[in-house]
Design a protein around this motif. Structure first.
Motif, PDB file in Angstrom:
ATOM      1  N   LEU A  30       7.785  -8.467  -1.590  1.00 29.05           N
ATOM      2  CA  LEU A  30       8.389  -7.992  -2.837  1.00 29.05           C
ATOM      3  C   LEU A  30       8.942  -6.582  -2.662  1.00 29.05           C
ATOM      4  CD1 LEU A  30       5.893  -9.262  -5.591  1.00 29.05           C
ATOM      5  CD2 LEU A  30       8.219 -10.066  -5.143  1.00 29.05           C
ATOM      6  N   GLY A  31       8.181  -5.741  -1.961  1.00 30.09           N
ATOM      7  CA  GLY A  31       8.651  -4.379  -1.717  1.00 30.09           C
ATOM      8  C   GLY A  31       9.902  -4.333  -0.861  1.00 30.09           C
ATOM      9  N   ILE A  34      12.924  -4.864  -3.473  1.00 26.40           N
ATOM     10  CA  ILE A  34      13.151  -3.937  -4.585  1.00 26.40           C
ATOM     11  C   ILE A  34      14.105  -2.842  -4.120  1.00 26.40           C
ATOM     12  CG2 ILE A  34      12.082  -2.313  -6.180  1.00 26.40           C
ATOM     13  CD1 ILE A  34       9.520  -3.929  -5.992  1.00 26.40           C
ATOM     14  N   THR A  35      15.270  -2.783  -4.722  1.00 23.83           N
ATOM     15  CA  THR A  35      16.319  -1.869  -4.277  1.00 23.83           C
ATOM     16  C   THR A  35      15.987  -0.427  -4.650  1.00 23.83           C
ATOM     17  OG1 THR A  35      17.913  -3.626  -4.630  1.00 23.83           O
ATOM     18  CG2 THR A  35      18.790  -1.413  -4.353  1.00 23.83           C
ATOM     19  N   THR A  36      16.290   0.484  -3.742  1.00 23.34           N
ATOM     20  CA  THR A  36      16.144   1.912  -4.016  1.00 23.34           C
ATOM     21  C   THR A  36      17.127   2.323  -5.119  1.00 23.34           C
ATOM     22  OG1 THR A  36      15.543   2.296  -1.706  1.00 23.34           O
ATOM     23  CG2 THR A  36      16.217   4.215  -2.998  1.00 23.34           C
ATOM     24  N   ALA A  76      15.906  -1.453   0.162  1.00 18.80           N
ATOM     25  CA  ALA A  76      14.626  -1.539  -0.525  1.00 18.80           C
ATOM     26  C   ALA A  76      13.789  -0.284  -0.314  1.00 18.80           C
ATOM     27  CB  ALA A  76      13.856  -2.772  -0.042  1.00 18.80           C
ATOM     28  N   SER A 177      11.099   7.582  -2.948  1.00 16.67           N
ATOM     29  CA  SER A 177      10.944   6.122  -2.949  1.00 16.67           C
ATOM     30  C   SER A 177      10.605   5.593  -1.566  1.00 16.67           C
ATOM     31  CB  SER A 177      12.231   5.464  -3.458  1.00 16.67           C
ATOM     32  OG  SER A 177      12.545   5.884  -4.764  1.00 16.67           O
TER      33      SER A 177
END
Length: 436
Positions: A30-31, A34-36, A76, A177
């Motif tokens: 999942l990580g 997830i887009t920055t 991500a 992030s």
């Protein structure tokens, strides 16, 4: 083997560990999706899609994307992957070997925990540094063409910038992030080691490489299956047969070398304790041919990526620096440097983990000896000489399975991703034999 799988369901403790590991793997994937914040994901995905279909492979970004499990392709929060932690571990091991204070600290009670704490602090510094450089490449891709070669053409084709905000706000958010993502990966790896099935960091690298397998299969389909109006494949079908043969050969070689050992005969003298007699039997001391496992390849890639990144960012306007960065990414200098690093870390790992003097002392203490070799220092010298020759054979094997597929791909007109599908880290990690 079937009974072993059934035991995973029957034994409550083992079942709990496996389910916990699977849950952590879901979080890791999942990580990686997830887009920055602030990055246009579609631009980078289109650039990677174009690079995969070409023979160049995408430069440094493709290598980072491989070890991050495709996270960089999605911009991500896990784009840096676990490589900063690997680099920090290499630094601390090298410093422990050359700095007496750290060497003494590692041998003290609780010293290993302090070394690990220093490694984590070093990881934090590397994450901030690499995250900042990655944020700069996102903001100004035209200035860092070594990192993202050809991405300006993709931006021009799509008509959409990679990043809208070119100020410090984007850099700070990106650094925070990416740093948080790597630290979370490091923590998840520790949790798998303590509460899961073990080898957490290695398992995270394994999942990242396995995640690239579907993309490799899709690209293989597009490469070998006829499409379009021409009705002919991009590559000669005989190349596919050769690729399958090479894959089978490399898998067989990996299994053989991984399980290969040199058995050293150890004879124990008879001794009487009370009314019982001990010893008198013959045993074997197994010395693994590939004692270091896949760690030399991982360490070599970490050191290969780091200087190439520094040169790309720190001397971006220098033609000489750009040529150096390109040479570290592909070509003969790349292969020579990678081979030298694999040999160095193969011997370095054996030197730090295998202690022939301690083994010789333990044998002497319990009445054991190697036939034809005197106890004490001669035994230690014999073990050291034997392990040196075994390490040389193992280093040649690791270098071969890592470099030959990369050299074979361009000569067979294959996409770059196919070479990394059958090279050393992919096969050894996917086989589960990461740390021995």
């Amino acid at each position: 083997m079937i009974s072993a799988f059934l035991n995973t369901v029957k034994i409550p403790e083992l079942r709990r560990r496996i389910l916990y590991t699977l849950a952590v793997i879901v979080v890791v994937r999942l990580g990686a999706a997830i887009t920055t914040p602030g990055v246009n994901q579609g631009v980078l995905q289109e650039w990677f899609r174009t690079s995969l279909s070409q023979r160049t492979g995408g430069g440094l970004a493709a290598l980072f994307n491989l070890f991050s499990g495709g996270a960089l392709e999605n911009c991500a929060v896990f784009s840096l992957g676990i490589m900063p932690y690997i680099s920090a571990s290499i630094m601390m091991q090298l410093l422990t070997a050359v700095i007496p204070q750290l060497g003494r600290l590692a041998r003290e009670d609780g010293g290993r925990q302090k070394i690990m704490q220093l490694t984590r602090y070093t990881t934090l510094v590397l994450c901030i540094f690499q995250g900042y450089l990655l944020a700069l490449s996102f903001q100004h891709p035209e200035s860092y063409h070594t990192m993202l070669p050809g991405i300006t053409d993709t931006i021009r084709q799509l008509g959409v910038p990679l990043v809208d905000d070119l100020g410090w706000k984007f850099r700070i958010v990106t650094v925070v992030s990416l740093t948080t993502g790597t630290l979370l990966l490091m923590w998840l790896g520790d949790q798998i080691t303590e509460r899961g099935i073990g080898n957490g960091i290695s398992l995270i690298i394994t999942i990242g490489i396995v995640a690239r397998l579907p993309a490799a299969l899709v690209q293989a389909w597009k490469t070998f299956v006829p499409s379009g109006q021409t009705g002919s494949s991009q590559v000669n079908p005989m190349v596919l047969v050769l690729l399958v043969v090479v894959l089978i050969f490399v898998i067989a070689a990996v299994i053989a070398i991984t399980q290969g050992v040199r058995k050293i005969t150890v004879q124990y003298a008879k001794r009487v304790v009370g009314r019982k007699m001990y010893g008198g039997q013959t045993q074997y001391m197994p010395l693994k041919v590939n004692y270091a496992g896949v760690m030399p390849i991982i360490f070599a890639w970490a050191l290969l990526l780091f200087p190439a990144t520094i040169v790309s960012y720190g001397f971006k306007n220098s033609p000489v620096a750009n040529r150096i960065a390109a040479a570290l990414s592909t070509g003969l200098p790349h292969y020579l440097f990678l081979a030298a690093m694999i040999f160095f870390f193969s011997y370095f790992w054996v030197a730090t983990q295998f202690q022939p003097t301690q083994i010789a002392d333990d044998l002497k203490k319990y009445g054991g000896y190697i036939p034809g070799v005197r106890p004490g220092k001669p035994t230690a010298d014999f073990l050291d000489f034997t392990m040196t020759r075994l390490t040389f054979a193992g280093a040649i094997f690791l270098t071969s399975i890592e470099i030959l597929p990369q050299m074979l791909a361009p000569r067979l007109n294959l996409p770059y991703i196919h070479a990394h599908s059958i090279d050393g880290p992919s096969l050894r990690h996917n086989g589960g034999g990461v740390l021995g």
